[in-house]
Write a protein that holds these residues in place. Structure first.
Motif, short mmCIF file in Angstrom:
data_model
loop_
_atom_site.label_atom_id
_atom_site.label_comp_id
_atom_site.label_asym_id
_atom_site.label_seq_id
_atom_site.Cartn_x
_atom_site.Cartn_y
_atom_site.Cartn_z
N ARG A 91 -16.42 -9.48 7.20
CA ARG A 91 -15.14 -10.09 6.82
C ARG A 91 -15.29 -11.60 6.68
O ARG A 91 -14.86 -12.20 5.68
CB ARG A 91 -14.09 -9.76 7.88
CG ARG A 91 -12.73 -10.41 7.66
CD ARG A 91 -11.98 -10.45 8.98
NE ARG A 91 -12.70 -11.24 9.98
CZ ARG A 91 -12.66 -10.98 11.29
NH1 ARG A 91 -11.95 -9.97 11.75
NH2 ARG A 91 -13.32 -11.76 12.13
N GLY A 94 -17.13 -12.95 3.68
CA GLY A 94 -16.53 -12.63 2.39
C GLY A 94 -17.05 -11.36 1.75
O GLY A 94 -16.67 -11.05 0.62
N SER A 97 -14.28 -8.92 0.95
CA SER A 97 -13.48 -9.37 -0.18
C SER A 97 -14.18 -9.12 -1.51
O SER A 97 -13.54 -8.75 -2.50
CB SER A 97 -13.18 -10.88 -0.03
OG SER A 97 -12.42 -11.11 1.13
N TRP A 100 -13.88 -5.53 -2.24
CA TRP A 100 -12.49 -5.24 -2.60
C TRP A 100 -12.20 -5.59 -4.05
O TRP A 100 -11.36 -4.95 -4.70
CB TRP A 100 -11.57 -6.03 -1.68
CG TRP A 100 -10.12 -5.67 -1.73
CD1 TRP A 100 -9.12 -6.39 -2.33
CD2 TRP A 100 -9.48 -4.53 -1.15
NE1 TRP A 100 -7.91 -5.78 -2.15
CE2 TRP A 100 -8.10 -4.63 -1.42
CE3 TRP A 100 -9.94 -3.45 -0.41
CZ2 TRP A 100 -7.18 -3.68 -1.00
CZ3 TRP A 100 -9.02 -2.50 0.02
CH2 TRP A 100 -7.67 -2.63 -0.28
N ALA A 259 -10.03 -7.57 3.94
CA ALA A 259 -10.62 -7.73 2.61
C ALA A 259 -9.88 -8.78 1.79
O ALA A 259 -10.48 -9.52 1.01
CB ALA A 259 -10.62 -6.39 1.89
N GLU A 260 -8.56 -8.84 1.94
CA GLU A 260 -7.77 -9.79 1.17
C GLU A 260 -7.77 -11.20 1.76
O GLU A 260 -7.25 -12.13 1.16
CB GLU A 260 -6.32 -9.29 1.05
CG GLU A 260 -6.20 -8.04 0.20
CD GLU A 260 -4.77 -7.51 0.13
OE1 GLU A 260 -3.96 -7.95 0.98
OE2 GLU A 260 -4.48 -6.69 -0.76
N GLY A 262 -10.29 -13.07 2.06
CA GLY A 262 -11.26 -13.91 1.36
C GLY A 262 -12.33 -14.47 2.26
O GLY A 262 -13.07 -15.38 1.87
#
Length: 266
Positions: A91, A94, A97, A100, A259-260, A262
């Motif tokens: 995480r 990144g 992300s 994702w 994931a969102e 960043g």
């Protein structure tokens, strides 16, 4: 000239790609296979050599019928925790992300992770069972009982892996998983697969028999002895489905939030 658009990949095929990535990672960094296979196998051998004769003397039943299921589920939990330790790093760097944002079904990343957990657990359960047979376990069930015996830890670890994801995806680091793993593994060893419930103080019996690992380990014990424990299996399924209904949505929300993010942590 007519351009033919490429056919979209299915969720299953995309999930299997991510499953293969997990296998490749585990091959390069064998901490997860060690936690899931070597540790519980060593635990099984050590525990059996230390207490096997005592349990046989107290209960009249070979302790392997309880120890093999116990160590199989404990190994599954241990492996899931080892995988969960990498989530905060993925995480914060990144990686989650970037996955994702890929042009694939967003559920495929999480599904692929769970398929990898299931396959690893199936392999580790088969290995631990083979070691148990080498120690003297005589599996008396037929093909159906053997299949159910191998699949019970798989179903259990899917729920536990979702709980690990729900916690690890929001945690600052992996140390918080200790507070999830310790009671879970303790519950496994507090079931009928380790010390006989009857050998413990009577005031503990209702607590031990109500906790979710009791019917799960108990059903595996009966399957190994050649029976088909429909009652314990149904009881186990109720626990698995009930807990899965709680932790499943939490895992999805935690993974999506991670994931969102960043990779930026405040």
């Amino acid at each position: 000239m007519t351009l033919i658009a490429p056919r979209p990949s299915s969720l299953l095929s995309e999930s299997l790609v991510f499953t293969g990535q997990h296998f490749n990672h585990w091959r390069r960094d064998p901490m997860v296979p060690v936690q899931a296979m070597i540790f519980p196998t060593f635990l099984l051998i050590t525990y059996y050599l230390l207490v096997g004769k005592s349990v046989l003397r107290i209960t009249g039943t070979d302790s392997l019928y309880g120890l093999v299921p116990t160590c199989a589920i404990a190994g599954a939990f241990s492996g899931a925790l080892a995988v969960g330790l990498t989530l905060p790093f993925e995480r914060d760097t990144g990686l989650l992300s970037r996955l994702w944002a890929l042009p694939v079904n967003r559920a495929s990343v999480l599904t692929g992770r769970l398929i990898a957990e299931a396959a690893r657990t199936l392999a580790s359960t088969a290995l631990i069972t083979a070691v148990g047979i080498g120690l003297g376990l005589r599996f008396k069930g037929g093909p159906l009982e053997l299949l159910l015996f191998l699949l019970v830890p798989v179903m259990v670890v899917l729920v536990f892996a979702m709980a690990v994801i729900a916690v690890a995806a929001r945690a600052k680091d992996g140390t918080v998983l200790i507070w999830l793993g310790l009671p879970a593994i303790t519950a496994v060893f507090a079931s009928s697969g380790s010390p006989p419930v009857e050998s413990l103080p009577s005031w503990m019996w209702p607590l031990l028999r109500f906790q979710p690992m009791e019917p799960i380990v108990g059903s595996m014990r009966v399957l190994a002895q050649g029976g088909l424990p429909l009652g314990p299996l149904l009881h186990s399924l109720v626990w698995i489905v009930g807990l899965g209904a709680i932790v499943g949505p939490l895992a999805v929300r935690s993974y999506r939030a991670a994931a969102e993010s960043g990779g930026v942590r405040g």
